[in-house]
Design a protein around this motif. Sequence first.
Motif, PDB file in Angstrom:
ATOM      1  N   ARG A   1       0.821  -1.208   0.000  1.00 36.67           N
ATOM      2  CA  ARG A   1       0.000   0.000   0.000  1.00 36.67           C
ATOM      3  C   ARG A   1       0.860   1.266   0.000  1.00 36.67           C
ATOM      4  O   ARG A   1       0.615   2.186  -0.773  1.00 36.67           O
TER       5      ARG A   1
ATOM      6  N   GLY B   1       2.327   2.340  -3.271  1.00 42.15           N
ATOM      7  CA  GLY B   1       1.404   2.759  -4.318  1.00 42.15           C
ATOM      8  C   GLY B   1       0.907   1.646  -5.217  1.00 42.15           C
ATOM      9  O   GLY B   1       0.530   1.907  -6.360  1.00 42.15           O
TER      10      GLY B   1
ATOM     11  N   SER C   1      -0.075  -1.333 -10.735  1.00 38.36           N
ATOM     12  CA  SER C   1       0.334   0.052 -10.539  1.00 38.36           C
ATOM     13  C   SER C   1       0.987   0.567 -11.806  1.00 38.36           C
ATOM     14  O   SER C   1       1.437  -0.220 -12.646  1.00 38.36           O
TER      15      SER C   1
ATOM     16  N   ARG D   1       3.587   2.396 -11.330  1.00 42.44           N
ATOM     17  CA  ARG D   1       4.951   2.525 -10.818  1.00 42.44           C
ATOM     18  C   ARG D   1       5.775   1.280 -11.150  1.00 42.44           C
ATOM     19  O   ARG D   1       5.222   0.186 -11.313  1.00 42.44           O
TER      20      ARG D   1
END
Length: 85
Positions: free
Chosen positions: A25, A28, A53, A55
């Motif tokens: 979490r 991200g 994600s 990311r």
Amino acid sequence: MMQHQLAVQARFRPETLERVLRVVRHRGFQVCAMNMASSGNPDEINIELTVASQRPVELLFSQLSKLVDVAYVAYQQQTSQQIRA
């Protein structure tokens, strides 16, 4: 969003799963699927995570590897899929 599959081998303790999820979490990532099972050794668990994600997954991989109860993290595969809310 990109989906990534990770395999985590860790010490079986009550707080281990909470720590893994907190790192996911904080970095991200969204958990899309998770499976946890005990390994042949009663003191170890195997956690399979599918996360999504924008990311880079390396951010999550390196942070999970640093957790004290985590013995092993493996990056299994990468797939490109759209996640719709």
